[in-house]
Scaffold this motif. Sequence first.
Motif, PDB file in Angstrom:
ATOM      1  N   VAL A 156     -12.162  24.930  26.973  1.00  0.00           N
ATOM      2  CA  VAL A 156     -12.418  24.031  25.839  1.00  0.00           C
ATOM      3  C   VAL A 156     -12.432  24.813  24.532  1.00  0.00           C
ATOM      4  CG1 VAL A 156     -14.193  22.562  24.779  1.00  0.00           C
ATOM      5  CG2 VAL A 156     -13.610  22.269  27.189  1.00  0.00           C
ATOM      6  N   VAL A 157     -13.101  25.965  24.507  1.00  0.00           N
ATOM      7  CA  VAL A 157     -13.169  26.772  23.284  1.00  0.00           C
ATOM      8  C   VAL A 157     -11.772  27.245  22.883  1.00  0.00           C
ATOM      9  CG1 VAL A 157     -14.016  28.948  22.316  1.00  0.00           C
ATOM     10  CG2 VAL A 157     -15.561  27.471  23.585  1.00  0.00           C
ATOM     11  N   TYR A 158     -11.007  27.752  23.810  1.00  0.00           N
ATOM     12  CA  TYR A 158      -9.649  28.197  23.490  1.00  0.00           C
ATOM     13  C   TYR A 158      -8.766  27.029  23.053  1.00  0.00           C
ATOM     14  CZ  TYR A 158     -10.300  33.034  24.826  1.00  0.00           C
ATOM     15  OH  TYR A 158     -10.718  34.332  24.858  1.00  0.00           O
ATOM     16  N   ALA A 159      -8.939  25.866  23.649  1.00  0.00           N
ATOM     17  CA  ALA A 159      -8.163  24.691  23.242  1.00  0.00           C
ATOM     18  C   ALA A 159      -8.503  24.289  21.805  1.00  0.00           C
ATOM     19  CB  ALA A 159      -8.419  23.532  24.203  1.00  0.00           C
ATOM     20  N   LEU A 160      -9.774  24.388  21.433  1.00  0.00           N
ATOM     21  CA  LEU A 160     -10.167  24.078  20.057  1.00  0.00           C
ATOM     22  C   LEU A 160      -9.525  25.049  19.077  1.00  0.00           C
ATOM     23  CD1 LEU A 160     -13.942  23.166  20.498  1.00  0.00           C
ATOM     24  CD2 LEU A 160     -12.079  21.639  19.873  1.00  0.00           C
ATOM     25  N   PHE A 161      -9.594  26.347  19.379  1.00  0.00           N
ATOM     26  CA  PHE A 161      -8.981  27.347  18.498  1.00  0.00           C
ATOM     27  C   PHE A 161      -7.466  27.153  18.402  1.00  0.00           C
ATOM     28  CE2 PHE A 161     -12.857  29.988  19.116  1.00  0.00           C
ATOM     29  CZ  PHE A 161     -13.164  30.154  17.773  1.00  0.00           C
ATOM     30  N   ALA A 162      -6.831  26.943  19.525  1.00  0.00           N
ATOM     31  CA  ALA A 162      -5.372  26.753  19.517  1.00  0.00           C
ATOM     32  C   ALA A 162      -5.009  25.471  18.781  1.00  0.00           C
ATOM     33  CB  ALA A 162      -4.837  26.716  20.947  1.00  0.00           C
ATOM     34  N   GLY A 163      -5.768  24.404  18.993  1.00  0.00           N
ATOM     35  CA  GLY A 163      -5.501  23.145  18.308  1.00  0.00           C
ATOM     36  C   GLY A 163      -5.646  23.276  16.804  1.00  0.00           C
ATOM     37  N   PHE A 164      -6.690  23.967  16.349  1.00  0.00           N
ATOM     38  CA  PHE A 164      -6.863  24.172  14.913  1.00  0.00           C
ATOM     39  C   PHE A 164      -5.726  25.026  14.359  1.00  0.00           C
ATOM     40  CE2 PHE A 164      -8.344  26.724  11.330  1.00  0.00           C
ATOM     41  CZ  PHE A 164      -8.638  25.709  10.437  1.00  0.00           C
ATOM     42  N   GLY A 165      -5.328  26.059  15.087  1.00  0.00           N
ATOM     43  CA  GLY A 165      -4.234  26.918  14.635  1.00  0.00           C
ATOM     44  C   GLY A 165      -2.930  26.161  14.508  1.00  0.00           C
ATOM     45  N   ILE A 166      -2.626  25.337  15.475  1.00  0.00           N
ATOM     46  CA  ILE A 166      -1.397  24.536  15.428  1.00  0.00           C
ATOM     47  C   ILE A 166      -1.458  23.546  14.269  1.00  0.00           C
ATOM     48  CG2 ILE A 166      -0.101  22.743  16.662  1.00  0.00           C
ATOM     49  CD1 ILE A 166      -0.801  24.309  19.254  1.00  0.00           C
ATOM     50  N   PHE A 167      -2.615  22.902  14.079  1.00  0.00           N
ATOM     51  CA  PHE A 167      -2.782  21.967  12.969  1.00  0.00           C
ATOM     52  C   PHE A 167      -2.589  22.671  11.631  1.00  0.00           C
ATOM     53  CE2 PHE A 167      -5.820  20.559   9.710  1.00  0.00           C
ATOM     54  CZ  PHE A 167      -5.299  19.306   9.422  1.00  0.00           C
ATOM     55  N   TYR A 168      -3.181  23.852  11.474  1.00  0.00           N
ATOM     56  CA  TYR A 168      -3.106  24.580  10.211  1.00  0.00           C
ATOM     57  C   TYR A 168      -1.672  25.035   9.915  1.00  0.00           C
ATOM     58  CZ  TYR A 168      -4.349  27.788   6.479  1.00  0.00           C
ATOM     59  OH  TYR A 168      -4.429  28.437   5.274  1.00  0.00           O
ATOM     60  N   ILE A 169      -0.984  25.549  10.923  1.00  0.00           N
ATOM     61  CA  ILE A 169       0.407  25.973  10.737  1.00  0.00           C
ATOM     62  C   ILE A 169       1.286  24.776  10.392  1.00  0.00           C
ATOM     63  CG2 ILE A 169       2.435  26.873  11.954  1.00  0.00           C
ATOM     64  CD1 ILE A 169       0.519  28.801  13.386  1.00  0.00           C
ATOM     65  N   TYR A 170       1.074  23.654  11.065  1.00  0.00           N
ATOM     66  CA  TYR A 170       1.845  22.445  10.768  1.00  0.00           C
ATOM     67  C   TYR A 170       1.602  21.992   9.332  1.00  0.00           C
ATOM     68  CZ  TYR A 170       3.617  17.694  11.048  1.00  0.00           C
ATOM     69  OH  TYR A 170       4.295  16.525  10.820  1.00  0.00           O
ATOM     70  N   LYS A 171       0.354  22.067   8.887  1.00  0.00           N
ATOM     71  CA  LYS A 171       0.017  21.692   7.510  1.00  0.00           C
ATOM     72  C   LYS A 171       0.739  22.599   6.516  1.00  0.00           C
ATOM     73  CE  LYS A 171      -3.836  21.695   4.331  1.00  0.00           C
ATOM     74  NZ  LYS A 171      -5.181  22.141   4.103  1.00  0.00           N
ATOM     75  N   LEU A 172       0.745  23.916   6.770  1.00  0.00           N
ATOM     76  CA  LEU A 172       1.438  24.848   5.883  1.00  0.00           C
ATOM     77  C   LEU A 172       2.941  24.584   5.855  1.00  0.00           C
ATOM     78  CD1 LEU A 172      -0.350  28.236   6.669  1.00  0.00           C
ATOM     79  CD2 LEU A 172      -0.593  26.816   4.625  1.00  0.00           C
TER      80      LEU A 172
END
Length: 83
Positions: free
Chosen positions: A25-41
Amino acid sequence: MRTSDAVTPSLTTRDVVISLTVYAVVYALFAGFGIFYIYKLLREGPTLAAEAIPNATASRPLAFADIAVSATGAQTGHGDGHG
């Protein structure tokens, strides 16, 4: 030493499953935030240096080297060549 002697007697299958689930769950949260942030950029696109520094040209890239433009767009330095 045998493998059976190295097993922790207090470690249960339930403890292993809970630990693995928490890590996942913790790794999924970090990966999800990273993917969201890269997509936003990527959606915003790059900023053009010509917009940040007026009169900047690609043929003279070092002409404005003494002007530092921060990530927020604020300029530091004098911009007159005297730093």
